[in-house]
Design an enzyme around this catalytic site. Structure first.
Site, PDB file in Angstrom:
ATOM      1  N   ARG A  29      19.206  71.015  48.320  1.00  0.00           N
ATOM      2  CA  ARG A  29      19.775  71.762  47.910  1.00  0.00           C
ATOM      3  C   ARG A  29      21.483  72.677  47.791  1.00  0.00           C
ATOM      4  O   ARG A  29      22.092  72.849  48.022  1.00  0.00           O
ATOM      5  CB  ARG A  29      19.465  73.253  48.291  1.00  0.00           C
ATOM      6  CG  ARG A  29      18.065  73.653  47.124  1.00  0.00           C
ATOM      7  CD  ARG A  29      17.213  74.455  47.601  1.00  0.00           C
ATOM      8  NE  ARG A  29      17.868  75.489  48.045  1.00  0.00           N
ATOM      9  CZ  ARG A  29      17.641  76.639  47.180  1.00  0.00           C
ATOM     10  NH1 ARG A  29      17.510  76.769  46.160  1.00  0.00           N
ATOM     11  NH2 ARG A  29      17.502  77.519  47.479  1.00  0.00           N
ATOM     12  N   ARG A  32      23.781  71.824  45.871  1.00  0.00           N
ATOM     13  CA  ARG A  32      24.168  72.728  44.484  1.00  0.00           C
ATOM     14  C   ARG A  32      25.942  73.190  44.806  1.00  0.00           C
ATOM     15  O   ARG A  32      26.410  73.474  45.415  1.00  0.00           O
ATOM     16  CB  ARG A  32      23.888  74.195  44.078  1.00  0.00           C
ATOM     17  CG  ARG A  32      22.124  73.681  44.182  1.00  0.00           C
ATOM     18  CD  ARG A  32      21.409  74.794  44.195  1.00  0.00           C
ATOM     19  NE  ARG A  32      21.773  75.839  45.709  1.00  0.00           N
ATOM     20  CZ  ARG A  32      21.352  76.758  46.151  1.00  0.00           C
ATOM     21  NH1 ARG A  32      20.430  77.765  45.304  1.00  0.00           N
ATOM     22  NH2 ARG A  32      21.571  77.853  47.146  1.00  0.00           N
ATOM     23  N   CYS A  53      37.392 104.679  69.889  1.00  0.00           N
ATOM     24  CA  CYS A  53      36.336 104.088  70.256  1.00  0.00           C
ATOM     25  C   CYS A  53      35.459 104.848  70.650  1.00  0.00           C
ATOM     26  O   CYS A  53      36.408 104.862  72.299  1.00  0.00           O
ATOM     27  CB  CYS A  53      36.663 102.831  70.257  1.00  0.00           C
ATOM     28  SG  CYS A  53      35.574 101.672  71.326  1.00  0.00           S
ATOM     29  N   CYS A  56      35.846 102.389  74.426  1.00  0.00           N
ATOM     30  CA  CYS A  56      36.600 102.060  75.576  1.00  0.00           C
ATOM     31  C   CYS A  56      36.568 103.305  76.258  1.00  0.00           C
ATOM     32  O   CYS A  56      36.345 104.449  76.366  1.00  0.00           O
ATOM     33  CB  CYS A  56      37.806 101.741  74.714  1.00  0.00           C
ATOM     34  SG  CYS A  56      39.024 100.527  73.694  1.00  0.00           S
ATOM     35  N   HIS A 123      39.833  96.536  74.031  1.00  0.00           N
ATOM     36  CA  HIS A 123      38.741  96.416  72.625  1.00  0.00           C
ATOM     37  C   HIS A 123      38.674  95.180  71.823  1.00  0.00           C
ATOM     38  O   HIS A 123      38.023  95.628  70.829  1.00  0.00           O
ATOM     39  CB  HIS A 123      39.283  97.305  72.272  1.00  0.00           C
ATOM     40  CG  HIS A 123      38.910  98.219  70.887  1.00  0.00           C
ATOM     41  ND1 HIS A 123      37.237  98.524  70.904  1.00  0.00           N
ATOM     42  CD2 HIS A 123      39.317  98.367  69.636  1.00  0.00           C
ATOM     43  CE1 HIS A 123      37.448  99.008  69.139  1.00  0.00           C
ATOM     44  NE2 HIS A 123      38.433  98.625  68.405  1.00  0.00           N
ATOM     45  N   ASN A 161      24.455  92.036  69.191  1.00  0.00           N
ATOM     46  CA  ASN A 161      24.527  91.936  68.311  1.00  0.00           C
ATOM     47  C   ASN A 161      26.415  92.302  68.165  1.00  0.00           C
ATOM     48  O   ASN A 161      26.869  92.963  68.565  1.00  0.00           O
ATOM     49  CB  ASN A 161      23.930  93.049  67.418  1.00  0.00           C
ATOM     50  CG  ASN A 161      22.843  93.121  67.653  1.00  0.00           C
ATOM     51  OD1 ASN A 161      21.568  91.870  67.417  1.00  0.00           O
ATOM     52  ND2 ASN A 161      22.178  94.360  67.518  1.00  0.00           N
ATOM     53  N   SER A 169      27.255  98.486  65.693  1.00  0.00           N
ATOM     54  CA  SER A 169      27.800  99.957  65.176  1.00  0.00           C
ATOM     55  C   SER A 169      29.425  99.997  65.454  1.00  0.00           C
ATOM     56  O   SER A 169      29.824 101.511  65.512  1.00  0.00           O
ATOM     57  CB  SER A 169      26.889 101.118  65.359  1.00  0.00           C
ATOM     58  OG  SER A 169      26.576 100.813  67.167  1.00  0.00           O
ATOM     59  N   HIS A 172      33.978  97.245  69.971  1.00  0.00           N
ATOM     60  CA  HIS A 172      34.444  96.721  70.818  1.00  0.00           C
ATOM     61  C   HIS A 172      33.127  95.664  71.416  1.00  0.00           C
ATOM     62  O   HIS A 172      32.081  96.417  71.359  1.00  0.00           O
ATOM     63  CB  HIS A 172      33.704  98.174  71.932  1.00  0.00           C
ATOM     64  CG  HIS A 172      35.026  97.633  73.394  1.00  0.00           C
ATOM     65  ND1 HIS A 172      35.615  99.110  73.796  1.00  0.00           N
ATOM     66  CD2 HIS A 172      34.562  97.209  73.886  1.00  0.00           C
ATOM     67  CE1 HIS A 172      36.761  98.233  74.946  1.00  0.00           C
ATOM     68  NE2 HIS A 172      35.426  97.464  75.308  1.00  0.00           N
ATOM     69  N   HIS A 174      30.057  94.640  73.170  1.00  0.00           N
ATOM     70  CA  HIS A 174      29.561  94.900  74.506  1.00  0.00           C
ATOM     71  C   HIS A 174      28.205  94.689  73.563  1.00  0.00           C
ATOM     72  O   HIS A 174      27.913  93.615  72.702  1.00  0.00           O
ATOM     73  CB  HIS A 174      29.424  96.379  74.089  1.00  0.00           C
ATOM     74  CG  HIS A 174      28.964  96.699  72.543  1.00  0.00           C
ATOM     75  ND1 HIS A 174      29.973  96.270  70.946  1.00  0.00           N
ATOM     76  CD2 HIS A 174      27.593  97.767  72.228  1.00  0.00           C
ATOM     77  CE1 HIS A 174      29.074  97.408  70.221  1.00  0.00           C
ATOM     78  NE2 HIS A 174      27.706  97.174  70.652  1.00  0.00           N
ATOM     79  N   GLN A 176      23.564  94.788  74.806  1.00  0.00           N
ATOM     80  CA  GLN A 176      22.688  95.598  74.934  1.00  0.00           C
ATOM     81  C   GLN A 176      21.450  95.158  76.429  1.00  0.00           C
ATOM     82  O   GLN A 176      21.483  93.278  76.101  1.00  0.00           O
ATOM     83  CB  GLN A 176      21.708  96.316  73.965  1.00  0.00           C
ATOM     84  CG  GLN A 176      23.303  97.216  73.652  1.00  0.00           C
ATOM     85  CD  GLN A 176      22.076  97.375  72.233  1.00  0.00           C
ATOM     86  OE1 GLN A 176      21.380  98.477  72.046  1.00  0.00           O
ATOM     87  NE2 GLN A 176      22.507  97.536  70.459  1.00  0.00           N
ATOM     88  N   GLU A 190       6.750  82.257  72.925  1.00  0.00           N
ATOM     89  CA  GLU A 190       7.337  81.368  73.726  1.00  0.00           C
ATOM     90  C   GLU A 190       6.501  80.920  74.975  1.00  0.00           C
ATOM     91  O   GLU A 190       6.168  80.140  75.714  1.00  0.00           O
ATOM     92  CB  GLU A 190       8.439  81.992  73.715  1.00  0.00           C
ATOM     93  CG  GLU A 190       9.996  81.929  72.608  1.00  0.00           C
ATOM     94  CD  GLU A 190      11.401  81.668  72.825  1.00  0.00           C
ATOM     95  OE1 GLU A 190      11.882  81.956  74.476  1.00  0.00           O
ATOM     96  OE2 GLU A 190      11.878  81.344  72.145  1.00  0.00           O
ATOM     97  N   GLU A 325      11.306  83.242  51.986  1.00  0.00           N
ATOM     98  CA  GLU A 325      11.012  83.536  53.463  1.00  0.00           C
ATOM     99  C   GLU A 325      10.428  84.162  53.707  1.00  0.00           C
ATOM    100  O   GLU A 325      10.024  84.305  55.351  1.00  0.00           O
ATOM    101  CB  GLU A 325      12.623  82.776  54.362  1.00  0.00           C
ATOM    102  CG  GLU A 325      13.043  82.094  54.118  1.00  0.00           C
ATOM    103  CD  GLU A 325      14.338  81.814  54.132  1.00  0.00           C
ATOM    104  OE1 GLU A 325      15.632  81.276  55.023  1.00  0.00           O
ATOM    105  OE2 GLU A 325      15.137  82.945  53.312  1.00  0.00           O
ATOM    106  N   GLN A 331      13.314  78.292  55.217  1.00  0.00           N
ATOM    107  CA  GLN A 331      13.948  77.784  55.263  1.00  0.00           C
ATOM    108  C   GLN A 331      15.607  77.071  55.266  1.00  0.00           C
ATOM    109  O   GLN A 331      16.297  78.630  55.323  1.00  0.00           O
ATOM    110  CB  GLN A 331      13.731  77.958  53.784  1.00  0.00           C
ATOM    111  CG  GLN A 331      14.205  76.323  52.477  1.00  0.00           C
ATOM    112  CD  GLN A 331      15.750  76.562  51.551  1.00  0.00           C
ATOM    113  OE1 GLN A 331      15.711  77.830  50.968  1.00  0.00           O
ATOM    114  NE2 GLN A 331      15.674  75.356  51.415  1.00  0.00           N
TER     115      GLN A 331
END
Length: 361
Positions: A29, A32, A53, A56, A123, A161, A169, A172, A174, A176, A190, A325, A331
C-alpha cells in the site's frame, strides 16, 4: 510458497511481545500514489521568550499563579490536574444503586498528582535544540520527581506531548508527570508480558530484544555506548521508535551519571533526526516505562521510552487510527525497516542550523 514470501512486499502481521497485540503490515500500500497536499516546510524562528506564554519565566499562569523567574528545568503542579490527591474513597453501602455491585458496572477510585515540567526557560528550544547539559538537567529532574512521587504512588508516568498535532496546548517545550495509586492498563500489559517472558527464558525480554536488534542492524536508528534507538519490529506509528538502555536497568533512578549524559546525547540526536525528516518541529507523544514501585524485587522489568509520532509523509500529512484500526487491529503501510532507513539517512545537524553550516563551509 514460503520461499517467495518477502516481508518488504507482502501483507503480514507482526507480534508485539511487550503488549501481546498484533499489527497488520501492508507494504504494497505504500506504493499507492499520494494525492494529498504537501506543505512546504517553514524555517520560521521562534523567540526565546513569549510575553503571552503561561509557561515562560515570570509570566502569569491560567490560574493566576506567577511562574518563578526560573532557569533550567522547572516543575509545578498542573493547574488542571487529571488526577487529584484528595479524591474521596468510595465505600459501598446498602442504599447504593444496584449497578455498583454488578460486574458489568465496575469502577474503582483513584488518586494521584499531575505536574508540569518546563524543560528550560527557552520558549524556542525543545529536546532537538537544547544544549546537552540542559537535557541532562531535565533527566536529573525526571529522576528527582520520580523518586519523590514513588514514595507515595505505585506508578509515575513521565511523558511529553509535543506539537499541536499531538494535543500540546502550549508550544513552550514541556512535559508532564502523572503519579497514581493504581497501575494503568498498558503498564499492566507490559508487566504481564515481561514477567511471562522472564519466567520462561530467565532473562529480560527487552534486554534480549536490544541485543538482537543490535545484531540485525536493519531497524536501528542510532546508538551510543549505553543506549539504543530502534523502530521496533512491531511499530504501529509510521516513525515510532523505542529507546532502550543496553544493560539491564529497571528504573530511571538506577542510571549512572554517565548513562544520564549519554541519554541526553541520544535524546538530542533522535529529535534532530526527527525534525530533519520533514524539516519541521516533529510532533510526538513520548513516555517512559519502568518497573512499578510496588515491585522492588522482580528482575523482569527493563526501563524504556516510547516515541509515538503521527507524521506520515510530510509536515502536514498525519496517520490517523481510524476504521479498521479502531475496530480490528493496528495497521501500517511502510515497514519498520523502511522507516528506520529513512531516519538513519537524516543529518545529525538540525535543519535550522544547516544553512549557517553550509555558509561557513
Amino acid at each position: 510458497t514460503m520461499s517467495s514470501f518477502d516481508l518488504s512486499e507482502h501483507t503480514h502481521r507482526r507480534f508485539n511481545p511487550l503488549t501481546g497485540d498484533w499489527v497488520l503490515v501492508s507494504p504494497h500500500r505504500a506504493k499507492r500514489p499520494w494525492q494529498g497536499q504537501l506543505e512546504p516546510a517553514t524555517k520560521e524562528r521562534i523567540a526565546a521568550y513569549d510575553p503571552d506564554c503561561y509557561l515562560c519565566p515570570g509570566n502569569k499562569r491560567v490560574n493566576g499563579d506567577i511562574n518563578k523567574d526560573y532557569q533550567g528545568a522547572y516543575v509545578f503542579k498542573n493547574d488542571f490536574s487529571a488526577l487529584q490527591v484528595d479524591s474521596p474513597q468510595f465505600e459501598q453501602s446498602v442504599e447504593e444503586p444496584v449497578e455498583q455491585l454488578d460486574p458489568l458496572f465496575q469502577f474503582e477510585t483513584v488518586s494521584g498528582v499531575s505536574r508540569v515540567i518546563c524543560f528550560s526557560e527557552s520558549h524556542n528550544l525543545g529536546l532537538s535544540r537544547l544544549p546537552e547539559k540542559a537535557i541532562v538537567s531535565v533527566i536529573e529532574t525526571w529522576c528527582e520527581q520520580y523518586e519523590e512521587l514513588s514514595e507515595t504512588y505505585c506508578w509515575v508516568q513521565i511523558f511529553e506531548n509535543k506539537g499541536a498535532a499531538n494535543g500540546s496546548s502550549n508550544p513552550h517545550p514541556h512535559g508532564q508527570l502523572w503519579a497514581s495509586d493504581k497501575l494503568p492498563t498498558l503498564v499492566c500489559e507490559e508487566d504481564d508480558q515481561q514477567r511471562a517472558y522472564y519466567s520462561q527464558h530467565g532473562c529480560s525480554l527487552l534486554v534480549d530484544y536490544a541485543h538482537k536488534e543490535i545484531a540485525a542492524k536493519t531497524r536501528v536508528v542510532c546508538s551510543n555506548d549505553d543506549w539504543l534507538v530502534v523502530v521496533p519490529w512491531w511499530a504501529t506509528w509510521p516513525f515510532e521508535t523505542l529507546l532502550l538502555p543496553k544493560r539491564a536497568v529497571s528504573r530511571m533512578t538506577d542510571l549512572s551519571r554517565d548513562e544520564k549524559v549519554s541519554l541526553a546525547q541520544i535524546l538530542k540526536e533522535l529529535n534532530v533526526r526527527y525534525d530533519n525528516l520533514f524539516d519541521t518541529p516533529f510532533p510526538y507523544s513520548m513516555g517512559w516505562h519502568g518497573a512499578p514501585n510496588a515491585d522492588t524485587t522482580e528482575p523482569h522489568w527493563q526501563l524504556h521510552c516510547h516515541f509515538y509520532p503521527p507524521l506520515l509523509r510530510s509536515a502536514s500529512v498525519k496517520k490517523f487510527m481510524v476504521g479498521y484500526e479502531m475496530l480490528a487491529e493496528s495497521q501500517r503501510d511502510m515497514t519498520p525497516e523502511q522507516a528506520a532507513e529513512r531516519l538513519r539517512q537524516q543529518s545529525t545537524t538540525h535543519y535550522l542550523d544547516q544553512d549557517h553550516r553550509s555558509q561557513d563551509a
